[in-house]
Design a protein around this motif. Structure first.
Motif, PDB file in Angstrom:
ATOM      1  N   GLN A 199      19.379  -8.754   1.504  1.00  0.00           N
ATOM      2  CA  GLN A 199      19.183  -7.910   2.415  1.00  0.00           C
ATOM      3  C   GLN A 199      18.945  -6.354   1.663  1.00  0.00           C
ATOM      4  OE1 GLN A 199      18.732  -7.667   5.923  1.00  0.00           O
ATOM      5  NE2 GLN A 199      19.662  -9.819   6.542  1.00  0.00           N
ATOM      6  N   ASN A 200      19.654  -6.447   0.568  1.00  0.00           N
ATOM      7  CA  ASN A 200      19.543  -5.041  -0.236  1.00  0.00           C
ATOM      8  C   ASN A 200      18.207  -4.989  -0.753  1.00  0.00           C
ATOM      9  OD1 ASN A 200      22.031  -4.363   0.368  1.00  0.00           O
ATOM     10  ND2 ASN A 200      22.985  -5.136  -1.338  1.00  0.00           N
ATOM     11  N   ASN A 201      17.541  -5.933  -1.474  1.00  0.00           N
ATOM     12  CA  ASN A 201      16.407  -5.938  -1.924  1.00  0.00           C
ATOM     13  C   ASN A 201      15.152  -5.747  -1.159  1.00  0.00           C
ATOM     14  OD1 ASN A 201      17.695  -6.604  -4.556  1.00  0.00           O
ATOM     15  ND2 ASN A 201      17.299  -8.940  -4.252  1.00  0.00           N
ATOM     16  N   LEU A 202      15.325  -6.240   0.225  1.00  0.00           N
ATOM     17  CA  LEU A 202      14.549  -5.958   1.262  1.00  0.00           C
ATOM     18  C   LEU A 202      14.362  -4.529   1.429  1.00  0.00           C
ATOM     19  CD1 LEU A 202      15.156  -8.838   3.703  1.00  0.00           C
ATOM     20  CD2 LEU A 202      13.153  -8.647   2.498  1.00  0.00           C
ATOM     21  N   TYR A 215      12.286   1.183   1.376  1.00  0.00           N
ATOM     22  CA  TYR A 215      12.252   2.775   0.791  1.00  0.00           C
ATOM     23  C   TYR A 215      11.302   3.075  -0.016  1.00  0.00           C
ATOM     24  CZ  TYR A 215      14.810   6.509  -1.670  1.00  0.00           C
ATOM     25  OH  TYR A 215      15.026   7.716  -2.080  1.00  0.00           O
ATOM     26  N   ILE A 216      11.191   2.193  -0.938  1.00  0.00           N
ATOM     27  CA  ILE A 216       9.909   2.715  -2.082  1.00  0.00           C
ATOM     28  C   ILE A 216       8.583   2.841  -1.363  1.00  0.00           C
ATOM     29  CG2 ILE A 216       8.475   1.886  -4.088  1.00  0.00           C
ATOM     30  CD1 ILE A 216      10.977   0.378  -4.826  1.00  0.00           C
ATOM     31  N   LEU A 217       8.152   1.881  -0.709  1.00  0.00           N
ATOM     32  CA  LEU A 217       6.678   2.151   0.141  1.00  0.00           C
ATOM     33  C   LEU A 217       6.702   3.241   1.150  1.00  0.00           C
ATOM     34  CD1 LEU A 217       5.681  -1.401   0.120  1.00  0.00           C
ATOM     35  CD2 LEU A 217       4.770   0.276  -1.292  1.00  0.00           C
ATOM     36  N   ASN A 218       7.796   3.561   1.885  1.00  0.00           N
ATOM     37  CA  ASN A 218       8.012   4.419   2.870  1.00  0.00           C
ATOM     38  C   ASN A 218       7.572   5.972   2.120  1.00  0.00           C
ATOM     39  OD1 ASN A 218       8.299   2.998   4.874  1.00  0.00           O
ATOM     40  ND2 ASN A 218      10.749   3.172   5.008  1.00  0.00           N
ATOM     41  N   PHE A 236      -0.159   5.969   2.835  1.00  0.00           N
ATOM     42  CA  PHE A 236      -0.903   4.874   3.235  1.00  0.00           C
ATOM     43  C   PHE A 236      -0.290   3.852   3.917  1.00  0.00           C
ATOM     44  CE2 PHE A 236       0.086   4.143  -1.534  1.00  0.00           C
ATOM     45  CZ  PHE A 236       0.915   2.879  -1.240  1.00  0.00           C
ATOM     46  N   LYS A 237      -0.922   2.869   4.553  1.00  0.00           N
ATOM     47  CA  LYS A 237      -0.193   1.837   5.165  1.00  0.00           C
ATOM     48  C   LYS A 237       0.165   0.843   4.117  1.00  0.00           C
ATOM     49  CE  LYS A 237      -3.867   1.203   7.843  1.00  0.00           C
ATOM     50  NZ  LYS A 237      -4.694   0.795   8.812  1.00  0.00           N
ATOM     51  N   SER A 238       1.074  -0.185   4.533  1.00  0.00           N
ATOM     52  CA  SER A 238       1.796  -0.946   3.361  1.00  0.00           C
ATOM     53  C   SER A 238       2.514  -2.235   4.449  1.00  0.00           C
ATOM     54  CB  SER A 238       2.384  -0.410   2.366  1.00  0.00           C
ATOM     55  OG  SER A 238       3.655   0.105   2.914  1.00  0.00           O
ATOM     56  N   LYS A 239       2.366  -3.274   3.812  1.00  0.00           N
ATOM     57  CA  LYS A 239       3.312  -4.478   4.289  1.00  0.00           C
ATOM     58  C   LYS A 239       3.671  -5.388   2.913  1.00  0.00           C
ATOM     59  CE  LYS A 239       2.912  -7.858   8.083  1.00  0.00           C
ATOM     60  NZ  LYS A 239       4.092  -7.391   8.785  1.00  0.00           N
ATOM     61  N   ILE A 240       4.801  -5.660   3.254  1.00  0.00           N
ATOM     62  CA  ILE A 240       5.174  -6.763   2.236  1.00  0.00           C
ATOM     63  C   ILE A 240       5.397  -8.173   2.678  1.00  0.00           C
ATOM     64  CG2 ILE A 240       7.499  -7.229   0.784  1.00  0.00           C
ATOM     65  CD1 ILE A 240       7.791  -4.301   0.683  1.00  0.00           C
ATOM     66  N   PHE A 255       7.476   1.009 -11.259  1.00  0.00           N
ATOM     67  CA  PHE A 255       6.419   0.046 -11.786  1.00  0.00           C
ATOM     68  C   PHE A 255       5.299   0.393 -10.575  1.00  0.00           C
ATOM     69  CE2 PHE A 255       3.865  -3.837 -10.823  1.00  0.00           C
ATOM     70  CZ  PHE A 255       3.519  -4.298 -12.131  1.00  0.00           C
ATOM     71  N   LEU A 256       5.617   0.284  -9.481  1.00  0.00           N
ATOM     72  CA  LEU A 256       4.792   0.478  -8.374  1.00  0.00           C
ATOM     73  C   LEU A 256       4.246   2.022  -8.357  1.00  0.00           C
ATOM     74  CD1 LEU A 256       6.309  -1.107  -5.266  1.00  0.00           C
ATOM     75  CD2 LEU A 256       4.376  -1.973  -6.230  1.00  0.00           C
TER      76      LEU A 256
END
Length: 485
Positions: free
Chosen positions: A46-49, A54-57, A61-65, A307-308
Motif C-alpha cells: 500500500q505504501n508503495n502504491l 504522489y509522484i505522478l500527481n 499530464f494524464k498518467s496511469k500505473i 528517476f521519473l
C-alpha cells in the motif's frame, strides 16, 4: 575466526525484523505451511502504491500505473492494486483470466505477453482488454478473431529500435520504430480493419535503468505520434514499461567494498567469496579484471521520484521536456512497475535441513528449498539473509557458509555468495531472505522432483503480539482483508 567476508546488509523493514526476532512464530508458520514459505506484507505494498500516486500527481499530464503482475504471481496483490485505483499488466492466459475472475475491470487491464496464441487473444478481445501487439502475425490474428467475434479489438503497438547516442537500442521485442509508422498506415488502410481494430497507443520497455534512454525513446515515440496524427490517427497513450530503480542495501560503502573484494578474489589476491570463485560477470584475463558485475545494481541513490523526474525533464532536440510534450499532445503516460512496487513487501523463509563440509573445507548448509524458489534473472541475489537460531547462546566460532538447495544438481546453490554467520546453523534453524517479493519468489520457480511450489501467505500488520492466526493464504484473497489507501 575473523570475519573477512564483505557483508551486504539489506534494508529491513520493522515488520520483517519482528518476524525475524520470533523463532516460535517462524516454527508455527513452517510447521503449518511447509518450507520454503513466502510471506507478504500488504501495508508495505500500500505504501508503495501511494508513493507512485504522489509522484505522478505532481505533473499536469494524464498518467496511469499498471502493476506488473509477472513480478509476483499472488492474485492478492493484483486485487489490492486494482482496489486502490491502479491497473494490472498481464503477461499470460492464466494471469489475465485470474484477474478477470477476481473482477478486475477490463479497462484496467493490459495484455503484454511476449507470445500470444489464439486462446489468449480471444480471451482479451471478448473481454475488451487492451492488447499490446508485438508483430505482424499478432496483428493479423487479432483481426481474424475480432471479425469472428464481431467485436472491436483494442490495441497498442510495442516498439523498439530507438536511436540513442548514434546507435540503435536493439531488442527482440516489438516493431522497429523506423518501420512501425508505415505498417500502421498500411494495416489500417481499409474500413474493415478500422471497424474491428481500435489503435490507441504505443508501448515500449527498455533493458537497463538509463533515464536518458527512456527520455529519448519517449521523444521519438511522441514524434511518431505527431506524424500519425497527420494521417488521421489519434493514439492517446505511451506506456514506458517498468525498470524503475530501487535500493536494497543499507550502505553504499558495503556495495563498493564487495565489488573490490570480488575482483581481488577473481585475480587470486584473496580467498574466494563466491562458490568456486565465480566472478558474477568479472573474469581474469592475463592478470587484469574484465567484464562487469552481472547483477541488479543493489545499491543506488536515485529515488523513484528522481528517476521519473530525470526521464520527464529531458528536452531532446525539440528543446521541450517530455512532460511538456505529453501535456501539449494530451498523451497519457503509463508505467508498469513491478519490482519497485514490491519493495519491502515480502520475504522467503526456509528451514535448515543439514550441514556438511565439501572437499575444499567449505561449510554447506542445506535448506528445505531449491534454487528456483529464490532465483534471480542475473548472476546472484546479493543480500545477506537473516539466520534465526533456536539456540542463540553458544560459544561457537563464526562460520562462513554456502546455502544449498534440494535439487540433484551441482549448481543448486541458493546464493553463490559465501555468507559469514555468528555460528553454524543447526537443523531446524530458519533462514530468512529479505525483500524477495519482486521477481525472486516465483519468476523461475519449478516443480522438478515433484516438489511442491512454495506457499504464499499475507499479513496486514505485524506487531509484538503477532501470531499464526494473523496470516492467511493467497487463495483466500477474496475475503475482505485488504487495507485501502
Amino acid at each position: 575466526m575473523k570475519n573477512n567476508i564483505p557483508p551486504l546488509q539489506p534494508i529491513t523493514s520493522p515488520w520483517i525484523q519482528r518476524i525475524a526476532d520470533n523463532y516460535d512464530l517462524q516454527k508455527d508458520l513452517i510447521d503449518t505451511y511447509e518450507s520454503p514459505l513466502n510471506i507478504h506484507h500488504l501495508e508495505s505494498f500500500q505504501n508503495n502504491l501511494a508513493e507512485y500516486r504522489y509522484i505522478l500527481n505532481h505533473y499536469n499530464f494524464k498518467s496511469k500505473i499498471y502493476y506488473a503482475r509477472k513480478a509476483n504471481k499472488c492474485s492478492t496483490l493484483a486485487s489490492v492494486a486494482f482496489e486502490n485505483g491502479f491497473g494490472v499488466d498481464t503477461a499470460s492466459y492464466e494471469e489475465l483470466k485470474q484477474c478477470l475472475d477476481i473482477n478486475i475491470s477490463s479497462q484496467d487491464l493490459v495484455l503484454t505477453a511476449a507470445v500470444k496464441n489464439e486462446k489468449l487473444l480471444r480471451l482479451a478481445i471478448t473481454n475488451h482488454v487492451l492488447i499490446i501487439i508485438d508483430n505482424k502475425d499478432e496483428a493479423d490474428l487479432i483481426l481474424k478473431i475480432a471479425k469472428e467475434e464481431k467485436l472491436q479489438a483494442i490495441v497498442g503497438f510495442r516498439i523498439s529500435g530507438f536511436e540513442y547516442k548514434d546507435h540503435k537500442l536493439k531488442s527482440r521485442f516489438g516493431f522497429d520504430i523506423d518501420e512501425v509508422g508505415g505498417f500502421i498506415i498500411e494495416f489500417f488502410n481499409s474500413e474493415e480493419v478500422l471497424k474491428y481494430v481500435n489503435f490507441t497507443g504505443f508501448h515500449f520497455h527498455l533493458d537497463g535503468y538509463d533515464a536518458h534512454q527512456r527520455g529519448a525513446a519517449l521523444h521519438q515515440t511522441l514524434d511518431l505520434i505527431e506524424t500519425l496524427i497527420t494521417y488521421g490517427f489519434n493514439p492517446n497513450f505511451i506506456d514506458i514499461g517498468g525498470g524503475i530503480l530501487m535500493n536494497y542495501l543499507e550502505q553504499e560503502s558495503s556495495w563498493i567494498k564487495f565489488q573490490e573484494q570480488l575482483k581481488k578474489a577473481v585475480l587470486g589476491k584473496r580467498e574466494p567469496i563466491t562458490y568456486q570463485n565465480n566472478g558474477l560477470g568479472f573474469y581474469n584475463r592475463n592478470g587484469e579484471i574484465e567484464g562487469k558485475l552481472n547483477t541488479y545494481p543493489y545499491y543506488n541513490t536515485t529515488s523513484k521520484e528522481e528517476f521519473l523526474k530525470n526521464v520527464l525533464e529531458i528536452a531532446y532536440v525539440h528543446r521541450k521536456p517530455v512532460s511538456y510534450r505529453l501535456q501539449e499532445l494530451d498523451i497519457e503516460l503509463r508505467l508498469e512497475p513491478g519490482r519497485s512496487l514490491l519493495d519491502q513487501v515480502g520475504v522467503t523463509i526456509a528451514r535448515v535441513a543439514h550441514r556438511k563440509k565439501d572437499a575444499d573445507g567449505n561449510f554447506l548448509v542445506g535448506l528445505e528449498m531449491n534454487m528456483t524458489q529464490m532465483a534471480s534473472s542475473s548472476e546472484d541475489f546479493l543480500l545477506d539473509p537473516i539466520v534465526c537460531y533456536k539456540n542463540k547462546k553458544t560459544a561457537e566460532e563464526r562460520a562462513d557458509v554456502y546455502f544449498t538447495g534440494a535439487y540433484c544438481l551441482e549448481s543448486d546453490f541458493i546464493l553463490k555468495r559465501k555468507i559469514s554467520l555468528p555460528k553454524l546453523p543447526e537443523i531446524g534453524d530458519f533462514v530468512i531472505f529479505i525483500n524477495t517479493a519482486g521477481y525472486m519468489m516465483h519468476f523461475f520457480e519449478t516443480e522438478a522432483h515433484l516438489f511442491k511450489l512454495s506457499q504464499n501467505v499475507f499479513i496486514n500488520n505485524v506487531d509484538d503480539n503477532v501470531s499464526l492466526l494473523d496470516f492467511y493464504r493467497d487463495e483466500n484473497n477474496l475475503e475482505t482483508k485488504h487495507i485501502y489507501l
